[in-house]
Design an enzyme around this catalytic site. Structure first.
Site, PDB file in Angstrom:
ATOM      1  N   TYR A 141      -6.744  -3.904  -2.294  1.00  0.00           N
ATOM      2  CA  TYR A 141      -5.526  -4.379  -1.637  1.00  0.00           C
ATOM      3  C   TYR A 141      -5.664  -5.854  -1.278  1.00  0.00           C
ATOM      4  O   TYR A 141      -6.778  -6.393  -1.196  1.00  0.00           O
ATOM      5  CB  TYR A 141      -5.224  -3.567  -0.364  1.00  0.00           C
ATOM      6  N   CYS A 142      -4.511  -6.505  -1.073  1.00  0.00           N
ATOM      7  CA  CYS A 142      -4.474  -7.852  -0.501  1.00  0.00           C
ATOM      8  C   CYS A 142      -3.633  -7.763   0.768  1.00  0.00           C
ATOM      9  O   CYS A 142      -3.542  -6.697   1.369  1.00  0.00           O
ATOM     10  CB  CYS A 142      -3.943  -8.875  -1.499  1.00  0.00           C
ATOM     11  N   PHE A 143      -3.017  -8.860   1.193  1.00  0.00           N
ATOM     12  CA  PHE A 143      -2.321  -8.809   2.483  1.00  0.00           C
ATOM     13  C   PHE A 143      -1.070  -7.936   2.448  1.00  0.00           C
ATOM     14  O   PHE A 143      -0.879  -7.058   3.277  1.00  0.00           O
ATOM     15  CB  PHE A 143      -1.971 -10.218   2.969  1.00  0.00           C
TER      16      PHE A 143
END
Length: 367
Positions: free
Chosen positions: A94-96
């Protein structure tokens, strides 16, 4: 390409391995237990791309990002991602916000390393939002009772005997008092909240809807309790743990001297004992104003003598003098006042085994 995953409950209940593609500065501000930071861009690269986006737009920022993360840098990062993915096939990345960064990581993993790895829809922001909602729903739907008692009665030990306890000090990595700092640091406040929410989530999934918490102030070291929880703690019923003075002294000697000095030496090696001495004296100095000048000076002399003897021979007996003094002249009067103030909320008081049995029975009767 894998479909984005949005079963956040499953992710936390089953401790799914998590690859966090955000920059280190974002990760250190707040992350999830067990998550590994393998960023697409480091802090400097992220800052440069962000500045470019602000002045020249998205396309220019994307092009700059591809320039910065190319060649050997790109190969090294893909290798690290692929190693994580192959080691943890049941995990996610995941990222932000579940946007471009995690999409690029996912694409490069597939095209360059032949690894098809799922990502989390909504990213960190969605996971964090889920945990905030989890905490809020627990505070609304569940019952809570506080465990109080004077310093050294072993409240943490009692919590460890209860399957429906929530160890706030454990999640904060701090013993909660002025002397509560550990040899290792505390989590960020966001990490603390995340740990607390996951603990509640898992226990509720196991059918628990009544929880026992230690009576704490708003701040446990540097970790602030979520305001709704702290506000609730001002009204929750309380059980008061009692123990003999001599037993309390021995418990404090074990926890704050024997075990803590060993912890410092395990973490810091040869410098450990010196750091332990500094920490203990610093903790005493932190309550200087509340002790008053004369009492502080007297306690400090006793503590310095005890530390010197411990350093010379390993003996810890002299520590009992300042421990007894602090209990009689500082902590006990303060707790007597607090007990009188909270007396109307105390529904049971007793020694360790009686309190454990009462809390276990209380949980069954309200299940």
């Amino acid at each position: 390409m894998s479909i984005d995953v949005t079963d956040y409950r499953d992710i936390f209940l089953n401790d799914r391995p998590l690859m966090d593609a955000r920059a280190p500065v974002e990760f250190h501000k707040g992350a999830f237990p067990g998550a590994v930071n393998l960023p697409l861009m480091n802090d400097i690269e992220r800052q440069r791309v962000g500045t470019c986006y602000k002045h020249h737009g998205q396309q220019a920022a994307i092009e700059l990002g591809h320039q910065l993360v190319s060649g050997p840098v790109k190969e090294e990062r893909i290798q690290a991602w692929a190693e994580f993915a192959r080691t943890h096939p049941e995990g996610y990345l995941y990222c932000f916000r579940g946007g471009l960064r995690s999409q690029i990581v996912q694409q490069w993993l597939k095209s360059e390393a032949g690894v098809d790895y799922p990502r989390i829809g909504g990213g960190y922001k969605a996971l964090r939002g889920f945990l905030i909602d989890t905490l809020e729903s627990a505070l609304t739907d569940c019952d809570f009772v506080l465990l109080g008692g004077m310093t050294g009665t072993g409240k943490t030990e009692v919590l460890a005997q209860l399957r429906n306890s929530v160890d706030l000090e454990g999640h904060a990595n701090h013993r909660g008092s002025s002397f509560g700092k550990r040899a290792t640091g505390q989590p960020s406040n966001i990490d603390f909240e995340n740990r607390l929410a996951i603990d509640l989530l898992k226990k509720r999934a196991a059918g628990i809807d009544q929880f026992v918490l230690e009576d704490e102030s708003r701040v446990v070291g540097s970790c602030a309790l979520p305001l709704p929880l702290y506000q609730g703690m001002q009204q929750y019923p309380m059980v008061w743990l009692e123990d003999r003075f001599e037993q309390r002294v021995e418990r404090i000697l074990r926890d704050y001297v024997v075990d803590l000095s060993a912890e410092f030496q395990a973490v810091h090696g040869e410098e450990g004992f010196g750091r332990f001495c500094e920490r203990l004296l610093e903790s005493l100095d932190n309550v200087h104003k509340r002790l008053g000048g004369e009492r502080h000076r007297r306690m400090r002399v006793l503590m310095e003598e005890a530390l010197a003897e411990q350093g010379r021979s390993g003996a810890v007996e002299l520590h009992r003098a300042w421990i007894e003094g602090l209990l009689r002249e500082y902590y006990d009067p303060m707790y007597v006042f607090q007990r009188e103030k909270k007396g109307g909320r105390i529904e049971f008081a007793g020694e360790r085994q009686a309190v454990i049995e009462y809390l276990r029975q209380r949980g069954k009767s309200q299940a």
